[in-house]
Design a protein around this motif. Structure first.
Motif, PDB file in Angstrom:
ATOM      1  N   PRO A  94      17.299  67.280  34.868  1.00 30.78           N
ATOM      2  CA  PRO A  94      16.437  66.382  34.098  1.00 30.78           C
ATOM      3  C   PRO A  94      16.307  66.883  32.658  1.00 30.78           C
ATOM      4  CG  PRO A  94      15.092  67.829  35.441  1.00 30.78           C
ATOM      5  CD  PRO A  94      16.535  68.145  35.766  1.00 30.78           C
ATOM      6  N   LEU A  95      15.815  66.016  31.806  1.00 31.56           N
ATOM      7  CA  LEU A  95      15.465  66.461  30.468  1.00 31.56           C
ATOM      8  C   LEU A  95      14.361  67.509  30.589  1.00 31.56           C
ATOM      9  CD1 LEU A  95      15.260  62.966  28.730  1.00 31.56           C
ATOM     10  CD2 LEU A  95      17.092  64.658  28.488  1.00 31.56           C
ATOM     11  N   THR A  96      14.295  68.404  29.633  1.00 33.73           N
ATOM     12  CA  THR A  96      13.168  69.330  29.589  1.00 33.73           C
ATOM     13  C   THR A  96      12.048  68.656  28.798  1.00 33.73           C
ATOM     14  OG1 THR A  96      13.906  70.358  27.537  1.00 33.73           O
ATOM     15  CG2 THR A  96      14.726  71.335  29.613  1.00 33.73           C
ATOM     16  N   GLU A  97      10.850  69.155  28.940  1.00 30.66           N
ATOM     17  CA  GLU A  97       9.747  68.541  28.187  1.00 30.66           C
ATOM     18  C   GLU A  97      10.000  68.565  26.683  1.00 30.66           C
ATOM     19  OE1 GLU A  97       5.602  68.687  29.530  1.00 30.66           O
ATOM     20  OE2 GLU A  97       6.351  69.944  31.186  1.00 30.66           O
ATOM     21  N   PRO A  98      10.501  69.674  26.112  1.00 30.22           N
ATOM     22  CA  PRO A  98      10.772  69.661  24.666  1.00 30.22           C
ATOM     23  C   PRO A  98      11.856  68.657  24.252  1.00 30.22           C
ATOM     24  CG  PRO A  98      10.630  71.917  25.458  1.00 30.22           C
ATOM     25  CD  PRO A  98      10.639  71.034  26.665  1.00 30.22           C
ATOM     26  N   GLU A  99      12.741  68.294  25.167  1.00 30.39           N
ATOM     27  CA  GLU A  99      13.793  67.325  24.852  1.00 30.39           C
ATOM     28  C   GLU A  99      13.292  65.882  24.829  1.00 30.39           C
ATOM     29  OE1 GLU A  99      17.992  69.034  26.537  1.00 30.39           O
ATOM     30  OE2 GLU A  99      16.475  68.538  28.060  1.00 30.39           O
ATOM     31  N   HIS A 153      11.206  58.457  24.967  1.00 28.09           N
ATOM     32  CA  HIS A 153      11.076  58.929  26.353  1.00 28.09           C
ATOM     33  C   HIS A 153       9.606  58.950  26.761  1.00 28.09           C
ATOM     34  CE1 HIS A 153      14.981  61.179  25.458  1.00 28.09           C
ATOM     35  NE2 HIS A 153      15.293  60.256  26.350  1.00 28.09           N
ATOM     36  N   ARG A 154       8.761  59.485  25.896  1.00 30.23           N
ATOM     37  CA  ARG A 154       7.328  59.591  26.219  1.00 30.23           C
ATOM     38  C   ARG A 154       6.687  58.213  26.374  1.00 30.23           C
ATOM     39  NH1 ARG A 154       5.935  64.739  26.302  1.00 30.23           N
ATOM     40  NH2 ARG A 154       7.212  66.222  25.162  1.00 30.23           N
ATOM     41  N   ALA A 171       8.281  55.607  27.429  1.00 28.36           N
ATOM     42  CA  ALA A 171       8.816  55.091  28.696  1.00 28.36           C
ATOM     43  C   ALA A 171       8.082  55.665  29.898  1.00 28.36           C
ATOM     44  CB  ALA A 171      10.305  55.399  28.797  1.00 28.36           C
ATOM     45  N   LEU A 172       7.570  56.874  29.770  1.00 29.92           N
ATOM     46  CA  LEU A 172       6.821  57.493  30.866  1.00 29.92           C
ATOM     47  C   LEU A 172       5.502  56.768  31.133  1.00 29.92           C
ATOM     48  CD1 LEU A 172       7.358  61.248  29.942  1.00 29.92           C
ATOM     49  CD2 LEU A 172       8.250  60.099  31.973  1.00 29.92           C
ATOM     50  N   VAL A 173       4.984  56.068  30.131  1.00 31.61           N
ATOM     51  CA  VAL A 173       3.727  55.325  30.170  1.00 31.61           C
ATOM     52  C   VAL A 173       2.527  56.268  30.283  1.00 31.61           C
ATOM     53  CG1 VAL A 173       2.356  53.544  31.352  1.00 31.61           C
ATOM     54  CG2 VAL A 173       4.844  53.263  31.110  1.00 31.61           C
ATOM     55  N   ASP A 174       2.562  57.212  31.198  1.00 29.85           N
ATOM     56  CA  ASP A 174       1.492  58.194  31.400  1.00 29.85           C
ATOM     57  C   ASP A 174       2.029  59.561  30.972  1.00 29.85           C
ATOM     58  OD1 ASP A 174      -0.370  60.009  32.352  1.00 29.85           O
ATOM     59  OD2 ASP A 174      -0.365  59.253  34.401  1.00 29.85           O
ATOM     60  N   ALA A 175       1.417  60.154  29.975  1.00 30.63           N
ATOM     61  CA  ALA A 175       1.901  61.435  29.424  1.00 30.63           C
ATOM     62  C   ALA A 175       1.996  62.532  30.474  1.00 30.63           C
ATOM     63  CB  ALA A 175       0.999  61.885  28.278  1.00 30.63           C
ATOM     64  N   ALA A 176       1.152  62.490  31.497  1.00 25.60           N
ATOM     65  CA  ALA A 176       1.171  63.528  32.543  1.00 25.60           C
ATOM     66  C   ALA A 176       2.492  63.530  33.313  1.00 25.60           C
ATOM     67  CB  ALA A 176       0.003  63.332  33.498  1.00 25.60           C
ATOM     68  N   ARG A 177       3.194  62.416  33.311  1.00 28.83           N
ATOM     69  CA  ARG A 177       4.462  62.341  34.046  1.00 28.83           C
ATOM     70  C   ARG A 177       5.547  63.206  33.422  1.00 28.83           C
ATOM     71  NH1 ARG A 177       4.873  56.153  36.330  1.00 28.83           N
ATOM     72  NH2 ARG A 177       3.131  56.411  37.761  1.00 28.83           N
ATOM     73  N   ALA A 178       5.335  63.664  32.208  1.00 31.66           N
ATOM     74  CA  ALA A 178       6.311  64.540  31.561  1.00 31.66           C
ATOM     75  C   ALA A 178       6.460  65.861  32.313  1.00 31.66           C
ATOM     76  CB  ALA A 178       5.915  64.810  30.113  1.00 31.66           C
ATOM     77  N   ALA A 179       5.471  66.232  33.106  1.00 31.06           N
ATOM     78  CA  ALA A 179       5.541  67.475  33.881  1.00 31.06           C
ATOM     79  C   ALA A 179       6.423  67.328  35.122  1.00 31.06           C
ATOM     80  CB  ALA A 179       4.136  67.912  34.305  1.00 31.06           C
ATOM     81  N   SER A 180       6.751  66.118  35.506  1.00 30.25           N
ATOM     82  CA  SER A 180       7.516  65.871  36.728  1.00 30.25           C
ATOM     83  C   SER A 180       9.016  65.822  36.456  1.00 30.25           C
ATOM     84  CB  SER A 180       7.076  64.533  37.336  1.00 30.25           C
ATOM     85  OG  SER A 180       7.994  64.115  38.322  1.00 30.25           O
ATOM     86  N   PRO A 181       9.809  66.636  37.172  1.00 33.98           N
ATOM     87  CA  PRO A 181      11.256  66.574  36.983  1.00 33.98           C
ATOM     88  C   PRO A 181      11.830  65.210  37.377  1.00 33.98           C
ATOM     89  CG  PRO A 181      10.735  67.998  38.833  1.00 33.98           C
ATOM     90  CD  PRO A 181       9.438  67.649  38.175  1.00 33.98           C
ATOM     91  N   ARG A 225      11.221  63.012  34.369  1.00 29.71           N
ATOM     92  CA  ARG A 225      12.069  63.474  33.261  1.00 29.71           C
ATOM     93  C   ARG A 225      13.534  63.129  33.514  1.00 29.71           C
ATOM     94  NH1 ARG A 225       9.379  68.333  33.983  1.00 29.71           N
ATOM     95  NH2 ARG A 225      11.390  69.369  34.273  1.00 29.71           N
ATOM     96  N   LEU A 226      13.946  63.113  34.785  1.00 32.84           N
ATOM     97  CA  LEU A 226      15.308  62.691  35.109  1.00 32.84           C
ATOM     98  C   LEU A 226      15.473  61.198  34.836  1.00 32.84           C
ATOM     99  CD1 LEU A 226      18.100  63.370  36.214  1.00 32.84           C
ATOM    100  CD2 LEU A 226      17.186  63.032  38.521  1.00 32.84           C
ATOM    101  N   LEU A 227      14.513  60.397  35.284  1.00 31.37           N
ATOM    102  CA  LEU A 227      14.578  58.957  35.037  1.00 31.37           C
ATOM    103  C   LEU A 227      14.472  58.632  33.543  1.00 31.37           C
ATOM    104  CD1 LEU A 227      12.432  57.478  37.952  1.00 31.37           C
ATOM    105  CD2 LEU A 227      14.904  57.910  37.875  1.00 31.37           C
ATOM    106  N   ALA A 228      13.868  59.518  32.774  1.00 26.78           N
ATOM    107  CA  ALA A 228      13.709  59.297  31.336  1.00 26.78           C
ATOM    108  C   ALA A 228      15.052  59.305  30.597  1.00 26.78           C
ATOM    109  CB  ALA A 228      12.780  60.341  30.725  1.00 26.78           C
ATOM    110  N   ARG A 229      16.114  59.722  31.261  1.00 33.70           N
ATOM    111  CA  ARG A 229      17.441  59.654  30.631  1.00 33.70           C
ATOM    112  C   ARG A 229      17.810  58.207  30.296  1.00 33.70           C
ATOM    113  NH1 ARG A 229      20.212  64.030  30.025  1.00 33.70           N
ATOM    114  NH2 ARG A 229      19.719  65.945  31.154  1.00 33.70           N
TER     115      ARG A 229
END
Length: 191
Positions: A17-22, A27-28, A30-40, A43-47
């Motif tokens: 998956p993307l790393t949080e710094p990437e 991407h953020r 697209a996550l809709v909820d910022a807390a989802r950035a902690a989930s691999p 972060r994989l779907l964020a590609r």
């Protein structure tokens, strides 16, 4: 790996998956909820941010839209039953926790997880579980008899639609999650 549980589990991707710094602003968003950035998983779907954004908005509308229809506990029940039938331990754990919490029926949810989708349940829950499981079958076994059972259990058209949406979404989501990684008993793997 653990069996079906209401414990919080981790999830380990088989792809990187993307790393949080990437994560970019796109991407953020697209996550809709910022807390989802902690989930691999997210972060994989964020590609593919456009698809992730549409997926997340759909998920949120199915489970958090309180404008009539099926009550939240039973939407979570549909997702739990679908995930149990499909063998998605991770999704079943998440939605079983919500179903148990919102319904105040942890013993019934536990029985679904422990004994499977055919475990004894009351009439309304039985109709929701049966419809959800029939939608998850391949080929689909859902038919008019499921609509009739849902109506007989007191569901109106909007509640039936919500049952179908919750089950159908998780039928797809389970298959996606199961093809991209695996649950772990170590919740830290999901951080």
């Amino acid at each position: 790996m653990t069996g079906f549980t209401t414990d919080q589990l981790g999830w380990a991707p088989w792809l990187t998956p993307l790393t949080e710094p990437e994560l970019t602003d796109a991407h953020r968003e697209a996550l809709v909820d910022a807390a989802r950035a902690a989930s691999p998983y997210f972060r994989l779907l964020a590609r593919d941010p456009e698809v992730l954004h549409a997926r997340t908005k759909t998920d949120n509308d199915i489970f958090y839209n309180a404008k009539g229809g099926l009550p939240r506990p039973e939407r979570e029940l549909a997702a739990t039953a679908t995930s149990r039938r499909n063998g998605c331990v991770f999704c079943a754990s998440v939605h079983a926790r919500f179903a148990a919490h919102y319904s105040k029926r942890p013993d019934d949810v536990r029985r679904l997880l422990d004994e499977g989708v055919a475990a004894p349940q009351d009439g309304r829950w039985r109709a929701i579980i049966d419809a959800s499981v029939a939608l998850a079958a391949t080929p689909v076994e859902f038919g008019a008899e499921h609509i009739d059972a849902l109506r007989a259990a007191g569901l109106d058209d909007l509640a039936i639609s919500d049952t179908i949406h919750a089950a159908a979404f998780f039928n797809w989501a389970n298959r996606l999650m199961l093809s991209l990684g695996e649950p772990t008993s170590d919740r830290k793997a999901d951080q």
